[in-house]
Design an enzyme around this catalytic site. Structure first.
Site, PDB file in Angstrom:
ATOM      1  CE  LYS A  22      43.585  -2.361  47.627  1.00  0.00           C
ATOM      2  NZ  LYS A  22      42.823  -2.509  46.702  1.00  0.00           N
ATOM      3  CG  ASN A  23      40.525   0.451  49.337  1.00  0.00           C
ATOM      4  OD1 ASN A  23      41.413   0.067  48.253  1.00  0.00           O
ATOM      5  ND2 ASN A  23      40.306   0.284  49.753  1.00  0.00           N
ATOM      6  NE  ARG A  92      38.407  -7.804  39.456  1.00  0.00           N
ATOM      7  CZ  ARG A  92      38.856  -9.082  38.884  1.00  0.00           C
ATOM      8  NH1 ARG A  92      37.539  -8.144  37.351  1.00  0.00           N
ATOM      9  NH2 ARG A  92      39.809  -9.628  37.938  1.00  0.00           N
ATOM     10  CB  CYS A 116      37.189  -9.677  41.153  1.00  0.00           C
ATOM     11  SG  CYS A 116      36.284  -9.469  43.048  1.00  0.00           S
ATOM     12  NE  ARG A 121      34.935  -5.713  43.924  1.00  0.00           N
ATOM     13  CZ  ARG A 121      35.733  -5.109  44.575  1.00  0.00           C
ATOM     14  NH1 ARG A 121      36.267  -6.335  44.628  1.00  0.00           N
ATOM     15  NH2 ARG A 121      36.458  -4.075  45.284  1.00  0.00           N
ATOM     16  N   PRO A 122      29.240  -5.466  40.381  1.00  0.00           N
ATOM     17  CG  PRO A 122      26.973  -5.196  41.399  1.00  0.00           C
ATOM     18  CD  PRO A 122      28.803  -5.876  41.824  1.00  0.00           C
ATOM     19  CB  ILE A 123      30.915  -0.681  37.484  1.00  0.00           C
ATOM     20  CG1 ILE A 123      29.815  -1.466  36.090  1.00  0.00           C
ATOM     21  CG2 ILE A 123      32.068  -1.400  37.862  1.00  0.00           C
ATOM     22  CD1 ILE A 123      31.441  -0.194  35.119  1.00  0.00           C
ATOM     23  CG  LEU A 125      24.938   0.697  43.203  1.00  0.00           C
ATOM     24  CD1 LEU A 125      25.412   1.757  44.193  1.00  0.00           C
ATOM     25  CD2 LEU A 125      23.667   2.138  42.889  1.00  0.00           C
ATOM     26  CG  ASP A 312      38.797  -4.532  51.826  1.00  0.00           C
ATOM     27  OD1 ASP A 312      37.825  -5.018  51.712  1.00  0.00           O
ATOM     28  OD2 ASP A 312      39.123  -3.274  51.719  1.00  0.00           O
ATOM     29  CB  ILE A 334      30.878  -5.769  51.631  1.00  0.00           C
ATOM     30  CG1 ILE A 334      30.581  -4.978  53.639  1.00  0.00           C
ATOM     31  CG2 ILE A 334      30.648  -4.900  50.678  1.00  0.00           C
ATOM     32  CD1 ILE A 334      29.360  -3.742  53.483  1.00  0.00           C
ATOM     33  NE  ARG A 404      45.030  -6.370  43.920  1.00  0.00           N
ATOM     34  CZ  ARG A 404      43.677  -6.263  44.206  1.00  0.00           C
ATOM     35  NH1 ARG A 404      43.407  -7.423  44.877  1.00  0.00           N
ATOM     36  NH2 ARG A 404      42.991  -5.105  44.412  1.00  0.00           N
TER      37      ARG A 404
HETATM   38  C1  UD1 Z   1      35.965  -0.397  47.709  1.00  0.00           C
HETATM   39  C2  UD1 Z   1      37.826  -0.787  48.541  1.00  0.00           C
HETATM   40  C3  UD1 Z   1      37.295  -2.383  48.620  1.00  0.00           C
HETATM   41  C4  UD1 Z   1      36.430  -2.501  50.333  1.00  0.00           C
HETATM   42  C5  UD1 Z   1      35.062  -2.736  49.528  1.00  0.00           C
HETATM   43  C6  UD1 Z   1      34.384  -1.522  50.890  1.00  0.00           C
HETATM   44  C7  UD1 Z   1      38.830   0.272  46.568  1.00  0.00           C
HETATM   45  C8  UD1 Z   1      39.739   0.490  46.067  1.00  0.00           C
HETATM   46  N1  UD1 Z   1      38.025  -0.413  47.226  1.00  0.00           N
HETATM   47  O1  UD1 Z   1      35.032  -1.506  46.965  1.00  0.00           O
HETATM   48  O2  UD1 Z   1      39.380  -2.621  49.097  1.00  0.00           O
HETATM   49  O3  UD1 Z   1      36.086  -3.700  50.094  1.00  0.00           O
HETATM   50  O4  UD1 Z   1      35.321  -1.046  48.450  1.00  0.00           O
HETATM   51  O5  UD1 Z   1      34.488  -1.413  51.810  1.00  0.00           O
HETATM   52  O6  UD1 Z   1      38.775   1.709  47.591  1.00  0.00           O
HETATM   53  N2  UD1 Z   1      27.952  -2.314  44.598  1.00  0.00           N
HETATM   54  C9  UD1 Z   1      26.870  -2.426  43.711  1.00  0.00           C
HETATM   55  N3  UD1 Z   1      26.235  -1.892  42.421  1.00  0.00           N
HETATM   56  C10 UD1 Z   1      27.573  -1.434  42.239  1.00  0.00           C
HETATM   57  C11 UD1 Z   1      28.721  -0.992  43.490  1.00  0.00           C
HETATM   58  C12 UD1 Z   1      28.698  -1.643  44.274  1.00  0.00           C
HETATM   59  O7  UD1 Z   1      25.519  -3.559  43.492  1.00  0.00           O
HETATM   60  O8  UD1 Z   1      27.952  -0.056  40.938  1.00  0.00           O
HETATM   61  C13 UD1 Z   1      28.274  -3.418  45.991  1.00  0.00           C
HETATM   62  C14 UD1 Z   1      28.494  -4.175  45.894  1.00  0.00           C
HETATM   63  O9  UD1 Z   1      28.832  -5.308  45.332  1.00  0.00           O
HETATM   64  C15 UD1 Z   1      29.170  -4.293  47.261  1.00  0.00           C
HETATM   65  C16 UD1 Z   1      28.149  -2.552  48.450  1.00  0.00           C
HETATM   66  O10 UD1 Z   1      27.724  -2.306  47.264  1.00  0.00           O
HETATM   67  O11 UD1 Z   1      27.737  -5.110  47.473  1.00  0.00           O
HETATM   68  C17 UD1 Z   1      30.206  -2.312  48.605  1.00  0.00           C
HETATM   69  O12 UD1 Z   1      31.137  -2.330  47.269  1.00  0.00           O
HETATM   70  P1  UD1 Z   1      31.499  -0.809  46.999  1.00  0.00           P
HETATM   71  O13 UD1 Z   1      31.886  -0.072  48.373  1.00  0.00           O
HETATM   72  O14 UD1 Z   1      31.193  -0.285  45.656  1.00  0.00           O
HETATM   73  O15 UD1 Z   1      33.377  -1.436  46.672  1.00  0.00           O
HETATM   74  P2  UD1 Z   1      33.924  -1.058  46.216  1.00  0.00           P
HETATM   75  O16 UD1 Z   1      34.524   0.534  45.353  1.00  0.00           O
HETATM   76  O17 UD1 Z   1      34.755  -2.269  44.877  1.00  0.00           O
END
Ligand code: UD1
Length: 428
Positions: A22-23, A92, A116, A121-123, A125, A312, A334, A404
């Protein structure tokens, strides 16, 4: 309401094939926007998240069709650069479309995917990285409008923490830039390597994937107009079924897998006394837990970015530890809110104490079937795993979470001899 009715106590045997990840498939489907022509994706799992991704691609003007496990995308007809809020909220990980649309159209309008069930789930970065390429990003009440004055320009990006999604958005943008982009401290997950391989087929030159520094030499011109790509096996589905065999007992083979991708799960299960043999593309799991024999507890399991223990797989592995002798300690590093399945597991008779990042499972002799509600994707799968090792019947509801990420968890587990059926259920 649909439920999975699981009758526990049956050992698992035989073999099952693991579907595509999926990912991996979601960002690669988004990356198909960069191809001004046709992308053929092989080994594409039939998941509800894939369906949502198809709807997003169609909204943008792409033609998409499925033929068995292939999905064929024609992005030559792309005509929009926005994703409506309703579609964004359904999934998401749709945030990865930001980099893809921006790379293709030099502007993008999406809404912020928000928080979520796993916690915030901040974005930030993602947005900081895209800003370095020269994107102007306005956030008005969660509506993100991005545009580029001239062209995306190559840059150096240093992630304070390795984010999978932000690394993917960066790779997508970098693939379209002239010159070399350097990504320091990127995510190293296998799904990143799969996306990089896809972008390599487009024409980008990407090196250092899996290390602490990735270099991307992009192609400002159109690049390849036809790409075929086969998705890697889903390591989390594999980890879930390994945990299922460990919990229920038996002797089963998981096929079409990359054993190296699940090394931390293999290590933990071996510590618990599960026999695991690996070949190039299959894993045999032998667990002797019936007739009064129990697994042992594993060393503390701390989730970490790849190649550490995947967050996961935390819930599915926990489900295999519920009857293990002694205490098993989990530390979730995480996501903030990733122990919601624990309350449901307690309904089966499990003994789990949670405090902040830590959960301590104290093995019990017996679990008893109960009504269980999935709380999130992997948490839902953990309930199914635990129900297989509980005496009697469990009804697992809220299946939209599980669907999902698992093409058909009941089909796969039935193939291994489990007693599990999907039924319509009314509480009357
Ligand atoms: C992806 C996976 C998810 C998995 C996760 C961690 C997909 C679709 N989803 O989620 O299944 O659980 O990786 O392996 O691939 N963070 C920030 N700011 C940001 C982005 C992330 O602080 O802008 C933090 C998050 O809160 C978290 C950490 O970084 O604590 C890792 O998150 P991230 O690797 O970005 O996870 P996803 O890409 O959302």
């Amino acid at each position: 309401m649909e439920i999975l009715r699981v009758t526990g106590g049956t050992q698992l045997s035989g073999s099952v094939r693991i579907h595509g990840a999926k990912n991996s498939v979601l960002p690669i489907m988004a990356a198909s926007l960069l191809v001004r022509g046709t992308t053929v994706i092989h080994n594409c799992p039939k998941l509800s998240d894939v369906q949502v991704t198809i709807r997003i691609l169609e909204h943008l003007g792409c033609k998409v069709r499925r033929e068995g496990s292939d999905v064929i995308i024609d992005a030559a007809t792309l005509k929009r650069f926005d994703i409506p809020d309703g579609l964004m909220r359904e999934m998401r990980s749709s945030v990865v479309f930001l980099g893809a649309i921006l790379a293709r159209c030099e502007k993008a309008e999406i809404s912020s995917p928000g928080g979520c069930e796993l916690g915030p789930r901040p974005i930030n970065l993602h947005l900081e990285a895209l800003a370095k390429f020269g994107a102007n990003i306005r956030d008005e009440g969660g509506n993100l409008t991005c545009s580029v004055c001239d062209k995306l320009r190559s840059c150096e990006i240093h992630f304070p923490t390795p984010s999978v999604g932000a690394t993917e958005n960066t790779l997508l943008a970098a693939s379209r830039c002239e010159g070399t982009t350097t990504i320091i401290n990127p995510a190293r997950e296998p799904e990143i390597a799969d996306l990089a391989e896809f972008l390599g087929k487009l024409g980008a030159k990407i090196s250092g994937v899996g290390s602490g520094v990735i270099s991307v030499c992009g192609i400002p011109s159109a690049g390849a107009s036809y790409i075929e790509h086969s998705i890697i096996p889903d390591r989390i589905v594999c980890a879930t079924y390994m945990s299922a065999v460990a919990a229920a007992g038996g002797d089963a083979v998981l096929e079409s897998v990359y054993p190296g991708h699940v090394a931390p799960i293999t290590e933990a299960l071996r510590q618990m006394g599960v026999d695991i043999s690996l070949s190039d593309s299959s894993i045999r799991v032998v667990s002797r837990v019936h007739k009064g024999a129990f697994l042992k507890s594993a060393k503390p399991i701390e989730t970490a970015p790849y190649p550490g223990f995947p967050t996961d797989a935390q819930a599915p592995l926990m489900a295999a530890c519920l009857k293990a002798e002694g205490n098993t300690v989990f530390v979730e590093n995480i996501f903030e809110n990733r122990y919601r399945h624990c309350e449901e597991l307690r309904r089966l008779g499990a003994s789990i104490k949670t405090e902040g990042k830590t959960a301590i499972v104290s093995g019990v002799r017996k679990l008893k079937g109960a009504s269980l509600q999935s709380t999130d994707l992997r948490g839902g799968a953990s309930l199914v795993v635990a129900a297989l090792s509980a005496a009697g019947v469990s009804n697992v509801s809220q299946l939209q979470h599980i669907d999902r990420g698992y093409e058909s968890i009941e089909r796969d587990l039935t193939q291994l001899g489990a007693k599990i059926v999907r039924e319509n259920f009314s509480e009357g």
